[in-house]
Enzyme design. Structure first.
Site, PDB file in Angstrom:
ATOM      1  N   ALA A 115      36.232  31.579  43.270  1.00  0.00           N
ATOM      2  CA  ALA A 115      36.566  30.562  42.272  1.00  0.00           C
ATOM      3  C   ALA A 115      35.915  30.876  40.921  1.00  0.00           C
ATOM      4  O   ALA A 115      34.836  31.465  40.874  1.00  0.00           O
ATOM      5  CB  ALA A 115      36.109  29.184  42.757  1.00  0.00           C
ATOM      6  N   GLY A 118      39.594  34.078  38.251  1.00  0.00           N
ATOM      7  CA  GLY A 118      39.841  35.136  37.272  1.00  0.00           C
ATOM      8  C   GLY A 118      39.892  36.511  37.910  1.00  0.00           C
ATOM      9  O   GLY A 118      40.810  37.299  37.658  1.00  0.00           O
ATOM     10  N   LYS A 119      38.902  36.815  38.725  1.00  0.00           N
ATOM     11  CA  LYS A 119      38.845  38.149  39.334  1.00  0.00           C
ATOM     12  C   LYS A 119      39.894  38.306  40.428  1.00  0.00           C
ATOM     13  O   LYS A 119      40.464  39.382  40.600  1.00  0.00           O
ATOM     14  CB  LYS A 119      37.427  38.416  39.846  1.00  0.00           C
ATOM     15  CG  LYS A 119      36.389  38.447  38.719  1.00  0.00           C
ATOM     16  CD  LYS A 119      34.982  38.597  39.245  1.00  0.00           C
ATOM     17  CE  LYS A 119      33.964  38.616  38.087  1.00  0.00           C
ATOM     18  NZ  LYS A 119      33.865  37.298  37.406  1.00  0.00           N
ATOM     19  N   CYS A 235      26.477  37.898  36.909  1.00  0.00           N
ATOM     20  CA  CYS A 235      26.415  37.628  35.472  1.00  0.00           C
ATOM     21  C   CYS A 235      24.989  37.242  35.097  1.00  0.00           C
ATOM     22  O   CYS A 235      24.766  36.275  34.375  1.00  0.00           O
ATOM     23  CB  CYS A 235      27.421  36.565  35.055  1.00  0.00           C
ATOM     24  SG  CYS A 235      27.226  34.968  35.905  1.00  0.00           S
TER      25      CYS A 235
END
Length: 302
Positions: A115, A118-119, A235
């Site tokens: 979730a 995007g990936k 990240c």
């Protein structure tokens, strides 16, 4: 506004680059979208008719847009013509799938922490409707958002699951030839865009995230075929969650080897040979970490 202990650690890590790193927080963050090739990838049309786009160098179909553009409010967004995605966040899926894009194999791919999607949707763009993509998210509300994005982008070979990594590993032993583990992390790389991540940061949370990452990676290892590829990304800048996670994993799993990645397009070498870091003072994006692992053996497709 940045946590003092975080700043002290970054200064010790970056030395002479630290002032440039600190200055990057005074610069507006970069925004990007990724075109959906299943619904058309004509960036020149969008440039002429709607937005001002500039290529993201490390991601096929990825484009920066300007502060004057409002792609989230355009009907093309609801139609799934593109996905709005932070530019650095496009790097992990590209690393996982670029070499597999044209080999003709129907891949079995898992996005373990997927979730909001995007990936997963980026991985699907490389798969071109072939093979199977499992998009997993442990939190029900986030799994619903993931499912909505998969549907909006018109992905027909994906299944969204809402399971723990441990439960998933019970049902998919040595099943996937490619796995993305974009692990939950302390979010240091998103401090420029996410005030909540700054407020929640602590050394204790970094340690908690590192422990959780170890558990997730162990489950992923169980699900990967011999000869399969796994990309690990975060990240955050925290070494315990990045290079540390890889070192601990390799100690527990000698059947895996770290693939040597060469930094390009403003990316830099990580503190563990072969890994990559993305720093906001070196490129137009937020902070990320990338590593690629291979499991010994040879992939045998059904």
């Amino acid at each position: 506004m940045l946590p003092q202990e975080f700043l002290e650690r970054m200064e010790n890590m970056l030395w002479e680059e630290y002032p440039a790193f600190l200055k990057s927080y005074d610069i507006a963050r970069y925004q990007a979208l990724r075109l959906n090739p299943q619904k058309g990838d004509d960036a020149s049309f969008l440039n002429r008719m709607v937005f001002s786009l500039e290529r993201v160098p490390w991601a096929e179909h990825g484009y920066y847009y300007t502060a004057q553009d409002t792609p989230g409010k355009h009907p093309y967004h609801e139609a799934g013509v593109y996905y709005i995605q932070e530019p650095s966040a496009m790097a992990p899926a590209a690393l996982l799938m670029e070499e597999a894009a044209e080999d003709g194999v129907e891949h079995r791919v898992l996005d373990l922490c997927a979730a909001p999607g995007g990936k997963s949707t980026q991985i699907a763009s490389y798969m071109k409707g072939k093979g199977i993509l499992i998009c997993n998210e442990i939190h029900p509300a986030r799994a619903k958002i993931l499912s909505e994005n998969v549907e909006r982008m018109g992905i027909r070979n994906a299944i969204v699951t809402n399971e723990t990594p441990q439960k998933l590993a019970e049902h998919f032993p040595v099943y996937f030839d490619r796995i993305l583990v974009d692990a939950p992390c302390s979010g240091e790389g998103m401090f420029r865009k996410n005030e909540e991540a700054r407020e929640e940061w602590s050394p204790e949370n970094v340690a908690l995230c590192a422990k959780r990452q170890d558990e997730i990676l162990d489950c992923a290892a169980e699900m990967l075929m011999p000869g399969g590829t796994m990309v690990y990304s975060t990240c955050t800048f925290a070494p315990d969650e990045n290079e540390g996670s890889m070192e601990r994993f390799l100690e527990r799993h000698p059947e895996f080897s770290l693939q040597k990645l060469s930094p390009a397009n403003g990316m830099t070498a990580g503190m563990l040979e072969g890994t990559i870091r993305l720093y906001p003072h070196h490129l137009n994006g937020e902070g990320h970490f990338l590593a690629m692992l291979r499991k010994e053996g040879e992939v045998v497709y059904p």
